[in-house]
Motif scaffolding. Sequence first.
Motif, PDB file in Angstrom:
ATOM      1  N   MET A 176      46.571 -56.051  74.050  1.00  0.00           N
ATOM      2  CA  MET A 176      45.833 -55.479  72.932  1.00  0.00           C
ATOM      3  C   MET A 176      45.046 -56.553  72.186  1.00  0.00           C
ATOM      4  O   MET A 176      43.935 -56.303  71.695  1.00  0.00           O
ATOM      5  N   LYS A 177      45.591 -57.758  72.137  1.00  0.00           N
ATOM      6  CA  LYS A 177      44.893 -58.861  71.491  1.00  0.00           C
ATOM      7  C   LYS A 177      43.565 -59.155  72.201  1.00  0.00           C
ATOM      8  O   LYS A 177      42.543 -59.400  71.555  1.00  0.00           O
ATOM      9  N   GLU A 178      43.586 -59.118  73.523  1.00  0.00           N
ATOM     10  CA  GLU A 178      42.370 -59.358  74.291  1.00  0.00           C
ATOM     11  C   GLU A 178      41.351 -58.258  74.072  1.00  0.00           C
ATOM     12  O   GLU A 178      40.151 -58.525  73.917  1.00  0.00           O
ATOM     13  N   LEU A 179      41.820 -57.007  74.051  1.00  0.00           N
ATOM     14  CA  LEU A 179      40.919 -55.894  73.778  1.00  0.00           C
ATOM     15  C   LEU A 179      40.277 -56.028  72.398  1.00  0.00           C
ATOM     16  O   LEU A 179      39.074 -55.805  72.238  1.00  0.00           O
ATOM     17  N   SER A 180      41.075 -56.399  71.416  1.00  0.00           N
ATOM     18  CA  SER A 180      40.559 -56.542  70.057  1.00  0.00           C
ATOM     19  C   SER A 180      39.527 -57.655  69.973  1.00  0.00           C
ATOM     20  O   SER A 180      38.503 -57.516  69.285  1.00  0.00           O
TER      21      SER A 180
END
Length: 204
Positions: free
Chosen positions: A178-182
């Motif tokens: 999710m960090k990468e998506l954000s």
Amino acid sequence: MRVPFAQLHAPLFAVVVFGTLALSRLLSLVIPTDFYFTFQSLFSDRSPQNLLWSALGKTAAPLVAGLAAGLWCTLRWRPGSGQALGPRPGFVRRVRGQFGPTLFAAGFFAALLSAWPAMVYWDLMANPAVAHLKPVFFGLYVLYMLGFGYVSLLGLLLAIYLHEHWQGGPPGTASVSMKELSRVGALWLFNSGLAATAMKLLTG
């Protein structure tokens, strides 16, 4: 020394570029002009409207192309699809080293192709009142092209993330966080939002 984009997946690159351009053309036929992000106001007396929403609508095409590419990559290359998830270091490396750069480059290149006539024929097409803004136009379009690259990459990562999330699996085995998506989503919104805001200031 590793050369950037040396490992691009050529067939995927070509399909995403063509798909993005085709989807952009289809969207331009159904989305009202005032809600469609263009640089037309630099070539005519038309005042732009709803630029932020228009920028988001314009990037819908590379997002959809990226989602389709992500789904294809997941079904084609991710080992053990349909089975219990486990660590997939080979697939993760491929996403980071090949599929991600391919999608970013494809989105960037698709935006470049769509802008090419205006870039080449600026002196003939531009409204004389804004002809001196040629360097600004090029700068804004670089932001626009970066936005296309990031939203294409976001579509790829989002498709992989959702597929793995729906499949389920042990914590720590996901290929995309999710960090990468954000982070990628923030880069997309920053570039698109900055281009749209600059256009509003220039032509508002």
